[in-house]
Design an enzyme around this catalytic site. Structure first.
Site, PDB file in Angstrom:
ATOM      1  CG  ASP A   9      -1.694   1.274   1.389  1.00 18.00           C
ATOM      2  OD1 ASP A   9      -2.483   1.615   0.494  1.00 18.00           O
ATOM      3  OD2 ASP A   9      -1.499   1.953   2.411  1.00 18.00           O
ATOM      4  CD  GLU A  30      -3.503  -2.255  -0.667  1.00 21.11           C
ATOM      5  OE1 GLU A  30      -3.656  -1.020  -0.693  1.00 21.11           O
ATOM      6  OE2 GLU A  30      -3.960  -2.983   0.253  1.00 21.11           O
TER       7      GLU A  30
END
EC number: 3.1.26.3
Length: 245
Positions: free
Chosen positions: A68, A136
């Site tokens: 992320d 992610e």
């Protein structure tokens, strides 16, 4: 870690029944893995109960956190260079649209990442967010395995070039609740999200919302979380009041 190897050796991809994990990673990212164990971790759900040599739980969640941050940094740099006239507020909103949960879920689905998930939980019980979480985690694994430069190249090629259209994103709404609240504050309207649990006959927990403006209900909604219910109610209010907003 032997359970890792035995699982992923027999794991089947949606794309092909003979594709191994290292072949899949090369196909998806363009790079052959140096350390396959990192990618195995990126697809391991905590329900497996696996632990590493230090006794720490093995799951994709830490790599998801890392991915992320890397994804956000690369996208921020891209927008900064692509839109030199954009101020801080504009750049922040555009980055949020590109790395929105909805967009990441779409990426994870397009990549077919759920087919590699190692889990004890039936896949039908996962929500849509599992797709974005795995994407992610993949980015995080790629960063640890290949470094920032190659990870940035992957993101620019497979995410930015393929999915990002600045002009279309400028008109995309990522949070109807934010728009609704901003409008109410700007116009000095008193609003209230009257949210309560409303499971009814459903086995899954549900929440309902009565959205009010100046004590008048303008929208109702129901969903499996407070956040989803309030966003759905805000969206309905947005379209009901669109001529004013």
């Amino acid at each position: 870690m032997n359970r890792f190897r035995s699982f992923f050796t027999s794991s089947k991809s949606q794309a092909t029944t003979t594709e191994s994990l290292d072949q899949a990673i090369k196909r998806l990212t363009g790079y052959k893995p140096k350390d396959l164990t990192i990618y195995q971790t990126a697809f391991t759900h905590k329900s497996m109960g696996l632990k590493n040599e230090k006794g720490h739980v093995v799951s994709y969640e830490r790599l998801e956190f890392l991915g992320d941050a890397i994804l956000s940094a690369v996208i921020a740099e891209y927008i900064y260079n692509e839109v030199p006239q954009g101020d801080e507020g504009y750049l922040t909103k555009m980055r949020s649209k590109i790395v929105s949960r909805e967009h990441l879920n779409e990426l994870g689905q397009d990549f077919g990442l759920l087919s590699f998930a190692m889990t004890q939980v039936p896949q039908k019980h996962f929500g849509n967010n599992i797709h974005g979480n795995l994407f992610e985690a993949l980015v995080g694994a790629l960063y640890l395995d290949k470094g920032y430069k190659l990870t940035k190249r992957f993101i620019c090629k497979r995410v930015v070039d393929t999915y990002v259209d600045i002009e279309k994103l400028e008109g995309k709404v990522i949070s109807y609740k934010s728009i609704f609240i901003e409008w109410c504050q700007k116009n000095k309207k008193i609003f209230d999200f009257n949210t309560y649990e409303d499971t009814g006959v459903n086995e899954v927990r549900h929440f309902a919302v009565r959205l009010k403006i100046d004590d008048r209900i303008v929208a109702r909604a129901r969903a499996t979380s407070k956040k989803k219910a309030e966003e759905k109610a805000s969206k309905r209010a947005y379209f009901a009041l669109q001529d004013k907003m």
